[in-house]
Design an enzyme around this catalytic site. Structure first.
Site, PDB file in Angstrom:
ATOM      1  N   LYS A   1      -7.320  -0.303  12.109  1.00 15.80           N
ATOM      2  CA  LYS A   1      -6.807  -1.167  10.733  1.00 15.80           C
ATOM      3  C   LYS A   1      -5.437  -0.135   9.905  1.00 15.80           C
ATOM      4  O   LYS A   1      -4.017  -0.834   9.660  1.00 15.80           O
ATOM      5  CB  LYS A   1      -8.069  -0.858   9.279  1.00 15.80           C
ATOM      6  CG  LYS A   1      -7.333  -1.109   7.719  1.00 15.80           C
ATOM      7  CD  LYS A   1      -6.513  -0.422   7.113  1.00 15.80           C
ATOM      8  CE  LYS A   1      -5.831  -1.330   5.534  1.00 15.80           C
ATOM      9  NZ  LYS A   1      -5.008  -0.490   4.937  1.00 15.80           N
TER      10      LYS A   1
ATOM     11  N   GLU B   1       1.071  -1.111   0.133  1.00 16.22           N
ATOM     12  CA  GLU B   1       0.004  -0.405  -0.078  1.00 16.22           C
ATOM     13  C   GLU B   1       1.251   1.109   0.319  1.00 16.22           C
ATOM     14  O   GLU B   1       1.610   1.050   0.904  1.00 16.22           O
ATOM     15  CB  GLU B   1      -1.219  -0.203   1.381  1.00 16.22           C
ATOM     16  CG  GLU B   1      -2.364   1.183   1.385  1.00 16.22           C
ATOM     17  CD  GLU B   1      -2.487   1.362   2.294  1.00 16.22           C
ATOM     18  OE1 GLU B   1      -3.485   0.191   2.664  1.00 16.22           O
ATOM     19  OE2 GLU B   1      -3.330   2.264   2.294  1.00 16.22           O
TER      20      GLU B   1
HETATM   21  C1  MEV Z   1      -5.702   3.337   5.410  1.00 15.58           C
HETATM   22  O1  MEV Z   1      -4.919   2.166   4.862  1.00 15.58           O
HETATM   23  C2  MEV Z   1      -5.980   3.791   7.256  1.00 15.58           C
HETATM   24  C3  MEV Z   1      -6.484   4.926   7.555  1.00 15.58           C
HETATM   25  O2  MEV Z   1      -8.588   4.264   6.857  1.00 15.58           O
HETATM   26  C4  MEV Z   1      -6.357   4.621   9.503  1.00 15.58           C
HETATM   27  C5  MEV Z   1      -7.725   5.527  10.033  1.00 15.58           C
HETATM   28  O3  MEV Z   1      -8.015   5.863   9.372  1.00 15.58           O
HETATM   29  O4  MEV Z   1      -7.047   5.918  10.776  1.00 15.58           O
HETATM   30  C6  MEV Z   1      -5.993   5.744   7.265  1.00 15.58           C
END
Ligand code: MEV
Length: 402
Positions: free
Chosen positions: A268, A87
């Protein structure tokens, strides 16, 4: 070659096929072109023999980019952290979070005292028997029996240390927990082997009762790690509105605390930092994920894995705590050349030190995400990096279609 949907996926003895036979069968089934088979045959930096040794039915290797996140200072020690991830913006976010924390001296991290893995052995005895007394009376004997033949582990300071138990009345079963120190090994194999061995011994004591499952739990409540950091408002925003940013980050954390939809995404983001290091070092990231999410839900409702608050001086204070069962010896960690390299880059850490590093990366990642989300939004930074990705994809697709 054309895809033939009439072919059967039930292929007796597939696991016994030679690599060539397997590829031929696959090509025939999925209609793979020669060039696609050549892609499969490129094992990159993983020895073909190892790829076949690690898993069953190997047909190739799936590569991930390996990045390095600088700026990590943990317990006063500098680290460049290897991260294997697909990612965009994850490595950049970890580096950014670590830089903010380094400005205030870096992270503090520690694993719990005397980390232990836990195995579960399920029994179906007559629960009216005095199992409490039976288990208490034979506890030391059972521990000695489990430890017999484990001299190498015992010499390293590990081994079975305790047995505890509880019942699940709804299932009329007794669960005996085996607590075992596995030192620098993740320990799944050791624990599972010990559980299977000891269950025979315990079942006899419990009136030759039926034995249920014998397996470790990934909710390693006795093998956890905690990391913390402080960031000053000035570092958070050179524009002079750092105090506001502190409040905004805390508010973002509170959103996750009170809202499970948000908590899931918050965590996540934490795992965005954790998994790539776990993967790069050849560790079992499914085990870490399972443990993390079960831990997040241990109160009965799913909560964020990090916590953000304000110090008396108005600085931002962040903490993360979660189970972290990692190994730095044995298995893939030992055999995979990239895992070995990743561990070398990290200064050949012990399993405990690696757990501390991993927790700090999770915290740094979360800090970056919350800072971006609570201020300018993530799309500016994230999509900037992501756009490169998308552009490349578009170019490749149009090249294929031409
Ligand atoms: C994206 O991979 C991760 C985020 O969505 C984490 C979050 O929202 O805290 C940016």
């Amino acid at each position: 070659m054309l895809k033939n949907n009439n072919k059967s996926s039930v292929i007796p003895g597939f696991y016994n096929f030679s690599e060539e036979e397997r590829l031929e069968t696959l090509a025939d089934f999925a209609g793979l072109e020669r060039s696609q088979l050549e892609t499969l045959s490129n094992y990159g930096n993983l020895d073909k023999h190892l790829a076949h040794l690690f898993i069953e039915n190997t047909v190739g290797v799936f590569s991930l980019p390996l990045g390095v996140a600088p700026n990590f200072v943990i317990n006063g020690k500098p680290y460049l952290v290897p991260m294997a991830v697909e990612e965009s913006s994850v490595v950049a976010a970890a580096s950014h979070g670590a830089k903010l924390v380094a400005a205030r001296g870096g992270f503090k991290a520690r694993v719990n005292k005397n980390p232990q893995m836990t195995g579960q052995m399920q029994f179906f005895p007559d629960l009216s028997c005095d199992f409490e007394r039976i288990l208490s009376d034979h506890k030391e004997e059972a521990i000695a029996f489990a430890n017999s033949g484990q001299e190498r582990l015992l010499t390293r300071g590990g081994g079975v240390t305790n047995l505890t138990w509880y019942t699940i009345p709804e299932l009329s079963c007794l669960v005996v927990l085996l607590h075992v120190g596995t030192c620098d090994a993740m320990g799944a194999n050791i624990v599972n082997t010990l559980c299977e061995k000891l269950s025979v011994f315990l079942a006899k004591l419990l009136g030759n009762c039926e034995v249920g499952l014998r397996i470790l739990t990934n909710l390693t409540l006795e093998r956890t790690v905690e990391a913390s950091c402080i960031i000053s408002p000035e570092t958070l925003s050179p524009k002079g509105d750092g105090e506001l940013v502190v409040d905004q980050i805390i508010r973002a954390y509170e959103f996750a605390y009170f809202d499970v939809l948000r908590a899931s995404t918050h965590n996540k983001g934490v795992m965005n930092g954790i998994d790539p290091v776990v993967i790069a070092t050849g560790n079992d990231w499914r085990a870490v994920e399972a443990g993390a999410h079960a831990f997040a839900a241990r109160s009965g409702s799913y909560k964020p894995l990090t916590k953000w608050s304000k110090t008396l001086k108005g600085e931002l204070f962040g903490v993360i705590e979660l189970p972290m069962a990692l190994g730095t010896v044995g298995g893939v960690t030992k055999l995979h050349p990239m895992a070995q390299l990743a561990l070398k880059i990290l200064g050949t850490p012990t399993a405990d030190e690696l757990a501390e590093i991993v927790a700090c990366v999770g915290l740094a990642q979360n800090l970056s995400a919350l800072k971006a989300l609570a201020t300018e939004g993530i799309q500016k930074g994230h999509m900037g990096l992501h756009a490169k990705n998308i552009n490349e994809q578009r170019m490749r697709v149009s090249a294929i279609n031409e």
